[in-house]
Design a protein around this motif. Structure first.
Motif, PDB file in Angstrom:
ATOM      1  N   THR A 255       0.860  -1.192   0.000  1.00 34.96           N
ATOM      2  CA  THR A 255       0.000   0.000   0.000  1.00 34.96           C
ATOM      3  C   THR A 255       0.895   1.241   0.000  1.00 34.96           C
ATOM      4  OG1 THR A 255      -0.006   0.140   2.408  1.00 34.96           O
ATOM      5  CG2 THR A 255      -1.725  -1.226   1.388  1.00 34.96           C
ATOM      6  N   GLN A 256       0.282   2.360  -0.335  1.00 35.38           N
ATOM      7  CA  GLN A 256       1.057   3.596  -0.314  1.00 35.38           C
ATOM      8  C   GLN A 256       1.535   3.881   1.108  1.00 35.38           C
ATOM      9  OE1 GLN A 256       1.996   5.124  -3.152  1.00 35.38           O
ATOM     10  NE2 GLN A 256       3.420   6.157  -1.735  1.00 35.38           N
ATOM     11  N   GLU A 257       0.704   3.539   2.100  1.00 35.76           N
ATOM     12  CA  GLU A 257       1.072   3.764   3.505  1.00 35.76           C
ATOM     13  C   GLU A 257       2.349   2.972   3.839  1.00 35.76           C
ATOM     14  OE1 GLU A 257      -1.869   2.436   6.283  1.00 35.76           O
ATOM     15  OE2 GLU A 257      -0.877   3.381   8.015  1.00 35.76           O
ATOM     16  N   GLU A 258       2.396   1.711   3.383  1.00 38.42           N
ATOM     17  CA  GLU A 258       3.587   0.904   3.652  1.00 38.42           C
ATOM     18  C   GLU A 258       4.814   1.491   2.960  1.00 38.42           C
ATOM     19  OE1 GLU A 258       1.499  -2.904   2.438  1.00 38.42           O
ATOM     20  OE2 GLU A 258       2.821  -3.676   4.024  1.00 38.42           O
ATOM     21  N   ARG A 259       4.627   1.857   1.694  1.00 42.57           N
ATOM     22  CA  ARG A 259       5.776   2.410   0.966  1.00 42.57           C
ATOM     23  C   ARG A 259       6.276   3.683   1.646  1.00 42.57           C
ATOM     24  NH1 ARG A 259       5.204   1.300  -5.510  1.00 42.57           N
ATOM     25  NH2 ARG A 259       7.466   1.373  -5.213  1.00 42.57           N
ATOM     26  N   ASP A 260       5.339   4.471   2.121  1.00 42.15           N
ATOM     27  CA  ASP A 260       5.735   5.695   2.830  1.00 42.15           C
ATOM     28  C   ASP A 260       6.485   5.358   4.111  1.00 42.15           C
ATOM     29  OD1 ASP A 260       4.536   7.093   0.808  1.00 42.15           O
ATOM     30  OD2 ASP A 260       2.718   7.600   1.936  1.00 42.15           O
ATOM     31  N   GLN A 261       5.979   4.360   4.833  1.00 46.11           N
ATOM     32  CA  GLN A 261       6.650   3.947   6.082  1.00 46.11           C
ATOM     33  C   GLN A 261       8.077   3.469   5.802  1.00 46.11           C
ATOM     34  OE1 GLN A 261       4.296   0.974   8.066  1.00 46.11           O
ATOM     35  NE2 GLN A 261       2.746   2.425   8.767  1.00 46.11           N
ATOM     36  N   PHE A 262       8.212   2.628   4.778  1.00 43.93           N
ATOM     37  CA  PHE A 262       9.555   2.131   4.436  1.00 43.93           C
ATOM     38  C   PHE A 262      10.474   3.288   4.050  1.00 43.93           C
ATOM     39  CE2 PHE A 262       7.972  -2.321   2.861  1.00 43.93           C
ATOM     40  CZ  PHE A 262       7.478  -2.586   4.123  1.00 43.93           C
ATOM     41  N   ALA A 263       9.907   4.194   3.245  1.00 41.28           N
ATOM     42  CA  ALA A 263      10.726   5.302   2.738  1.00 41.28           C
ATOM     43  C   ALA A 263      11.184   6.220   3.875  1.00 41.28           C
ATOM     44  CB  ALA A 263       9.943   6.093   1.690  1.00 41.28           C
ATOM     45  N   ALA A 264      10.370   6.239   4.947  1.00 37.29           N
ATOM     46  CA  ALA A 264      10.703   7.123   6.068  1.00 37.29           C
ATOM     47  C   ALA A 264      11.798   6.527   6.958  1.00 37.29           C
ATOM     48  CB  ALA A 264       9.446   7.396   6.907  1.00 37.29           C
ATOM     49  N   LEU A 265      12.087   5.233   6.794  1.00 41.54           N
ATOM     50  CA  LEU A 265      13.107   4.603   7.635  1.00 41.54           C
ATOM     51  C   LEU A 265      14.493   5.069   7.227  1.00 41.54           C
ATOM     52  CD1 LEU A 265      11.735   0.940   7.631  1.00 41.54           C
ATOM     53  CD2 LEU A 265      11.777   2.519   9.584  1.00 41.54           C
ATOM     54  N   PRO A 266      15.353   5.293   8.218  1.00 36.13           N
ATOM     55  CA  PRO A 266      16.729   5.637   7.843  1.00 36.13           C
ATOM     56  C   PRO A 266      17.368   4.432   7.140  1.00 36.13           C
ATOM     57  CG  PRO A 266      16.547   5.274  10.219  1.00 36.13           C
ATOM     58  CD  PRO A 266      15.156   5.214   9.665  1.00 36.13           C
ATOM     59  N   PHE A 267      17.864   4.635   5.939  1.00 33.48           N
ATOM     60  CA  PHE A 267      18.515   3.546   5.213  1.00 33.48           C
ATOM     61  C   PHE A 267      19.626   4.134   4.358  1.00 33.48           C
ATOM     62  CE2 PHE A 267      18.903   0.722   1.474  1.00 33.48           C
ATOM     63  CZ  PHE A 267      19.346  -0.405   2.139  1.00 33.48           C
ATOM     64  N   ASP A 268      20.845   3.752   4.660  1.00 39.23           N
ATOM     65  CA  ASP A 268      22.003   4.307   3.963  1.00 39.23           C
ATOM     66  C   ASP A 268      22.436   3.304   2.885  1.00 39.23           C
ATOM     67  OD1 ASP A 268      24.466   5.138   3.096  1.00 39.23           O
ATOM     68  OD2 ASP A 268      25.199   5.675   5.108  1.00 39.23           O
ATOM     69  N   GLU A 269      21.990   3.583   1.666  1.00 40.13           N
ATOM     70  CA  GLU A 269      22.237   2.606   0.602  1.00 40.13           C
ATOM     71  C   GLU A 269      23.732   2.464   0.307  1.00 40.13           C
ATOM     72  OE1 GLU A 269      19.024   1.354  -1.968  1.00 40.13           O
ATOM     73  OE2 GLU A 269      20.036   2.530  -3.511  1.00 40.13           O
ATOM     74  N   ALA A 270      24.474   3.553   0.425  1.00 37.53           N
ATOM     75  CA  ALA A 270      25.918   3.483   0.172  1.00 37.53           C
ATOM     76  C   ALA A 270      26.580   2.562   1.195  1.00 37.53           C
ATOM     77  CB  ALA A 270      26.526   4.887   0.234  1.00 37.53           C
ATOM     78  N   LYS A 271      26.144   2.684   2.459  1.00 35.10           N
ATOM     79  CA  LYS A 271      26.704   1.820   3.490  1.00 35.10           C
ATOM     80  C   LYS A 271      26.267   0.367   3.265  1.00 35.10           C
ATOM     81  CE  LYS A 271      27.346   1.288   8.460  1.00 35.10           C
ATOM     82  NZ  LYS A 271      27.127  -0.163   8.414  1.00 35.10           N
ATOM     83  N   PHE A 272      25.020   0.192   2.888  1.00 33.67           N
ATOM     84  CA  PHE A 272      24.509  -1.154   2.578  1.00 33.67           C
ATOM     85  C   PHE A 272      25.389  -1.808   1.521  1.00 33.67           C
ATOM     86  CE2 PHE A 272      21.631  -3.731  -0.172  1.00 33.67           C
ATOM     87  CZ  PHE A 272      21.166  -4.658   0.753  1.00 33.67           C
ATOM     88  N   MET A 273      25.699  -1.059   0.464  1.00 30.83           N
ATOM     89  CA  MET A 273      26.520  -1.601  -0.620  1.00 30.83           C
ATOM     90  C   MET A 273      27.941  -1.874  -0.144  1.00 30.83           C
ATOM     91  SD  MET A 273      25.249   0.236  -4.124  1.00 30.83           S
ATOM     92  CE  MET A 273      25.460   1.925  -3.645  1.00 30.83           C
ATOM     93  N   SER A 274      28.483  -0.947   0.615  1.00 28.77           N
ATOM     94  CA  SER A 274      29.879  -1.168   1.015  1.00 28.77           C
ATOM     95  C   SER A 274      29.977  -2.312   2.034  1.00 28.77           C
ATOM     96  CB  SER A 274      30.520   0.132   1.513  1.00 28.77           C
ATOM     97  OG  SER A 274      30.354   0.262   2.892  1.00 28.77           O
TER      98      SER A 274
END
Lengths: 457, 457
Positions: A255-274
């Motif tokens: 749902t849009q609510e879920e996507r918004d919730q996920f998007a609001a979480l701190p997530f550092d993609e550069a760190k994830f990749m490294s």
């Protein structure tokens, strides 16, 4: 109201840690048959602690390691909560990578280091201690509780499934609680409201009856390895979409609510990749990394082998090629139907001149729970009060088959309340559990009983 | 004219077989360092036989096993023929599958059974015996001959290549002769006028720095095994055509004459399939099986590995996937250029999130000789007279690197005159060589010297 309970937990915290140390000294490695007696000692420890807390408890023998059953069911008209956990632990290997021995718990940096610290002895233990706090201070619990603590979680839970199927009356409840997952990140407690399911298979493609000289025969017979590569390649399109017919038909979209919730979480993609050592993330187009990991189905090769794999070249056309494949599934994909669809799809891709064998390993459904249910609300309140911050609502990419069992067999949803961290080295050397999380988790558990008591059943 | 030679061969045939038995008793396994002295004994046997035949001979030391060099060069104005062969043999394993021990030659069913019987001791020996017959009866040969019999053919011929490069004067010649291939079928002698070349490589595709949990990470990182499968799949289109850019640019197409010759050969495709245990043949569209095997380039996976390949499922995204690839090449494809093109093509197919390592193993060109040359005509006449039937002109799908060396380094073509059969179990248990083929081959060799003498050089 629960100030007494809170005070009791505070006053006895040091003793709780001491008990946990004793619990963690027991090498209850369910996979190691030479440790059968030690594993049973783990069960006995849990049973003694349940008794001490005021639960009626007993060991239930199985074909393998015993299940520890405990209950207090005197809160008439109140919900019944099933607490699931496990006292068995992963094997500790490789031993030489542990800073301190896996079964000699060491406290340093605010953590207790030992095999099973977070998975699941430490996390599970919080619920026994919260019961103790209520019983010792109030003489009762605000809800009914049933504890089912098994000793075979790390080896497939076969006997648990049998026990649950044969003892539905013993485990009848309104909601299940498991603390065997993780917080989202340090300082960010979480409730996991969705799990992916899985289907697993192996595909064996056979060509000539033996390896052939690639000079004498190459080009005139179908090469099973090239053929298998084509079959595997056909599983995805260029957008990362799985091509098995009907694969996405029953997918419940985010749902849009879920996507918004996920998007609001701190997530550092550069760190994830490294951290992973990759230069790019990838996957199904139009989804974020968290969405891909938690809420989108996959089709991954887990292993593949064909022909000569030693040093240097060898000029053969291999006789056979094999691949292991798992698909992670999301609600409402059906593992059985999609396993059949996968087999059929691969068969249709099978090049002429090859034959195919398909081994169906196992499967379980993905699950997603309503994160606005009264049970979720109760858990949220309890966690917010204990941790000082409201939990985020997350999903998990892995599978916890027992949760599906609770849903299908017992008919209840599960609150996945993880007190650990992803960085706690579960299944790895130097497993640990934060003492602060242990304290907060025990308090959250104690508060949870009270919050759940408000729900009409 | 050569009746004396023919009679000599007839009268001494029994002795020749006895000598071959002695030769075959020597376990000259070049790959086995514990048999270094025995391998040298093989060289010494060859040298003694050359001397006995009337050649001037010597052992030439190398960094490995010695080369046996022999020559007779008193036929002024006549062609010089380089005879190449090898005295080393494949390891005899698996020993338990031999009906009689590999180094205790046994004569049964008209064959001599022993390791090296056809590859290459028995075949090579025919040329020494034919020289003997000429020298003992006529006191001379009709042509000049140079023998180069090496002891490292089964381990890569490294020292031979060095010897040839450094001793061009010793091996100067007009034509090379090798008997280390097979007749087309029993009763159908053949001249092999074309060989495929080869390029060989290994491709290593790396994703995350270690295997990852397929639940926690699956769908969000590129799976190296799925990625590699896509890369390998891209190597061919649906018509079996190799997709490496420029792959077919320099391919010399089969002439209609060649296609007619191949089509006229007895070939039982049903038996071919049942021998290999496959239900269908396949390959590049619009070519027959023989054309595909002998005269069309290929791109075959020889081996492939990734992730977990043990029993049952394992839910990981592998860190790495590897594949070994060989392309069989035909004239005038360039192995070096196409190795580069293959690397470049795979790099272009490499999915984001993966890195690729490319190991270039080795390569050699395909060769095709004019089957209407005077040398070929001489060989055809000699074989027809010795075997009682004209040889068919065939090509071979495998590679014989020394033939390319003779062409590039010595500047001559090679007559590939195989006296063996494909069914003689070369490189396998129960290797054998037909005594009748041994007799016919020796006679063909004796006649060949005479036929070659007619060629103006």
């Amino acid at each position: 109201m629960v100030e007494q309970v809170r005070d009791y937990l505070e006053q006895h915290q040091e003793r709780f840690v001491g008990e946990l140390v004793e619990f963690l000294k027991i090498p209850s490695v369910s996979a190691d048959s030479t440790l059968k007696a030690e594993t049973r000692r783990g069960a006995e420890f849990v049973q003694q602690q349940m008794e001490a807390a005021g639960l009626e408890s007993r060991l239930i023998e199985t074909a393998g390691h015993p299940i520890v059953y405990g209950a207090w069911q005197k809160a008439a008209g109140k919900p019944t909560v099933l607490v699931y956990g496990h006292y068995d632990v992963q094997p500790p290997d490789p031993l030489d990578q542990w800073q301190t021995p896996p079964f000699e718990p060491d406290i340093r940096d605010g953590h207790i280091y030992a095999r099973g610290a977070t998975d699941d002895k430490g996390q599970m233990y919080t619920h026994i201690k919260s019961v103790e706090a209520w019983m010792k201070t109030r003489g009762e619990l605000p809800v009914n509780v049933v504890f089912v603590i098994e000793g075979e979680e790390e080896v497939g839970s076969d006997n648990l499934d049998r026990f649950l199927a044969e003892n539905k009356d013993l485990v009848a409840c309104d909601i299940a609680v498991i603390s065997d997952t993780s917080q989202y990140a340090p300082g960010i407690p979480a409730i996991t409201y969705g799990l992916r399911g899985i289907l697993a298979c192996e595909v064996i493609v056979n060509g000539p009856r033996q390896d052939l000289h690639s000079g004498v025969f190459g080009g005139a017979v179908t090469n099973p390895a090239n053929g298998l590569a084509r079959m595997v390649a056909a599983l995805h399109d260029d957008q990362g979409r799985v091509q098995i017919p009907g694969f996405y038909d029953n997918v419940i979209e985010l749902t849009q609510e879920e996507r918004d919730q996920f998007a609001a979480l701190p997530f550092d993609e550069a760190k994830f990749m490294s951290d992973l050592g990759v230069k790019a993330v990838s996957g199904e187009a139009d989804f974020t990394t968290l969405e891909r990991r938690w809420a989108r189905p996959t089709c991954d090769v887990n292993g593949m082998i064909s022909g000569y794999t030693g040093e240097g070249p060898k000029t053969i056309v291999p006789a056979q090629a094999r691949v292991k494949i798992t698909c992670r599934l999301v609600p409402d994909q059906n593992p059985k139907a999609l396993t059949k669809a996968l087999e059929q799809f691969l068969l249709e891709q099978l090049p002429a001149g090859l034959t195919m064998q398909f081994i169906d390993y196992h499967g379980c459904k993905g699950l997603v729970f309503d994160f606005n249910s009264p049970y979720m609300a109760a858990a949220r309140t309890a966690i917010e009060q204990a941790f000082g911050t409201a939990p985020v609502m997350i999903r998990e990419g892995g599978s916890i088959p027992v949760v599906e069992t609770f849903q299908s067999l017992v008919g209840v949803e599960t609150l996945l309340l993880g007190w650990g961290q992803n960085t706690d080295n579960l299944h790895s050397p130097n497993e640990r559990f934060s003492l602060e999380s242990f304290r907060q988790g025990t308090l959250a558990s104690a508060l949870l009983w009270q919050e759940l008591a408000n729900i009409q059943v």
